[in-house]
Scaffold this motif. Structure first.
Motif, PDB file in Angstrom:
ATOM      1  N   HIS A 186     -22.428  20.167  -1.917  1.00  0.00           N
ATOM      2  CA  HIS A 186     -21.922  20.397  -0.567  1.00  0.00           C
ATOM      3  C   HIS A 186     -21.817  21.898  -0.277  1.00  0.00           C
ATOM      4  O   HIS A 186     -22.157  22.357   0.819  1.00  0.00           O
ATOM      5  N   SER A 187     -21.389  22.663  -1.253  1.00  0.00           N
ATOM      6  CA  SER A 187     -21.269  24.113  -1.077  1.00  0.00           C
ATOM      7  C   SER A 187     -22.641  24.754  -0.880  1.00  0.00           C
ATOM      8  O   SER A 187     -22.782  25.677  -0.074  1.00  0.00           O
TER       9      SER A 187
ATOM     10  N   HIS B  23     -32.120  24.984   9.104  1.00  0.00           N
ATOM     11  CA  HIS B  23     -31.279  24.280   8.123  1.00  0.00           C
ATOM     12  C   HIS B  23     -32.031  23.175   7.379  1.00  0.00           C
ATOM     13  O   HIS B  23     -32.086  23.156   6.155  1.00  0.00           O
TER      14      HIS B  23
ATOM     15  N   LEU C 243     -19.030  30.491  -0.932  1.00  0.00           N
ATOM     16  CA  LEU C 243     -19.699  29.195  -1.143  1.00  0.00           C
ATOM     17  C   LEU C 243     -20.605  29.241  -2.370  1.00  0.00           C
ATOM     18  O   LEU C 243     -20.663  28.280  -3.143  1.00  0.00           O
TER      19      LEU C 243
ATOM     20  N   ARG D  77     -25.223  23.242   0.494  1.00  0.00           N
ATOM     21  CA  ARG D  77     -25.605  22.888   1.874  1.00  0.00           C
ATOM     22  C   ARG D  77     -24.885  23.790   2.868  1.00  0.00           C
ATOM     23  O   ARG D  77     -25.450  24.205   3.871  1.00  0.00           O
ATOM     24  N   ARG D  78     -23.632  24.101   2.599  1.00  0.00           N
ATOM     25  CA  ARG D  78     -22.874  24.972   3.509  1.00  0.00           C
ATOM     26  C   ARG D  78     -23.386  26.412   3.470  1.00  0.00           C
ATOM     27  O   ARG D  78     -23.280  27.132   4.463  1.00  0.00           O
TER      28      ARG D  78
ATOM     29  N   GLU E 148     -25.577  27.067   6.243  1.00  0.00           N
ATOM     30  CA  GLU E 148     -24.979  27.346   7.558  1.00  0.00           C
ATOM     31  C   GLU E 148     -24.885  28.852   7.780  1.00  0.00           C
ATOM     32  O   GLU E 148     -24.758  29.318   8.904  1.00  0.00           O
TER      33      GLU E 148
END
Length: 199
Positions: A23-24, A37, A7, A26-27, A30
């Motif tokens: 988006h990556s 988070h 990511l 944010r991932r 995870e």
């Protein structure tokens, strides 16, 4: 399922559009989000000038946020490695029940009770302070900011009956908002913490 490094590569890849790079990032949270988070995301956004809902954030800001997250992750992975090595030695020497054992994963290692209230400074520095406290004698104040005003959160009946926290959760620091790990606090500090809102 993509791992943290994969990511991170997507965040840095200039061929990806801005939305995918965001988006990556944010991932990545995870896989490693030391404040939890949402609190970690807000922290990175505040420190690097990223709008929390901005789908076209400046790629250089996303990479700077990623670098801060990677530094913190490296600090924590090194601590986990040393902790595991120490426990292997202790088990070899017959110590099967340590005085305390860290019982988490990379997620929310410095959990914030309120995502809007977080420690000041870089994630890596905050984790270094926590690691130093966990490897020292228990103290009487917050290992991150030094504040001595600690409050036990008031939980609803439903929250008390569920697995809201972890076994090592302690009181909340009034200074920086973290849930102070019990192993970092002396018994006197744990006993002296007030119920939130009680005086």
């Amino acid at each position: 399922m993509a791992g943290f490094r994969s990511l991170a590569h997507q965040v840095r890849d200039a061929r990806n559009d801005r939305a995918l790079r965001r988006h990556s990032l944010r991932r990545c949270l995870e896989r490693f989000a030391p404040y939890g988070h949402r609190a970690t995301w807000w922290h990175l956004c505040d420190r690097h000038g990223i709008g929390p809902e901005d789908r076209a954030a400046d790629p250089s800001r996303l990479v700077a946020a990623l670098e801060e997250l990677e530094e913190a992750r490296a600090v924590w992975l090194e601590y986990e490695r040393q902790f595991a090595a120490r426990r292997r030695r202790e088990k070899h020497d017959g110590l099967r029940r340590p005085e305390w054992a860290w019982s988490g994963s990379g997620d929310a290692v410095v959990r914030c009770a309120d995502p809007g209230v977080r420690p000041q400074g870089a994630l890596g520095e905050v984790l270094r302070r926590l690691v130093e406290a966990l490897e020292s004698e228990p103290g009487t104040g917050c290992p991150v900011c030094g504040a001595r005003e600690l409050h036990w959160p008031v939980l609803s009946a439903a929250a008390r009956g569920s697995a809201v926290g972890w076994a090592w959760d302690g009181p909340v620091c009034a200074g920086c908002g973290i849930v102070v790990p019990r192993p970092a606090l002396a018994d006197t500090a744990l006993q002296g913490a007030d119920l939130a809102g009680a005086a």
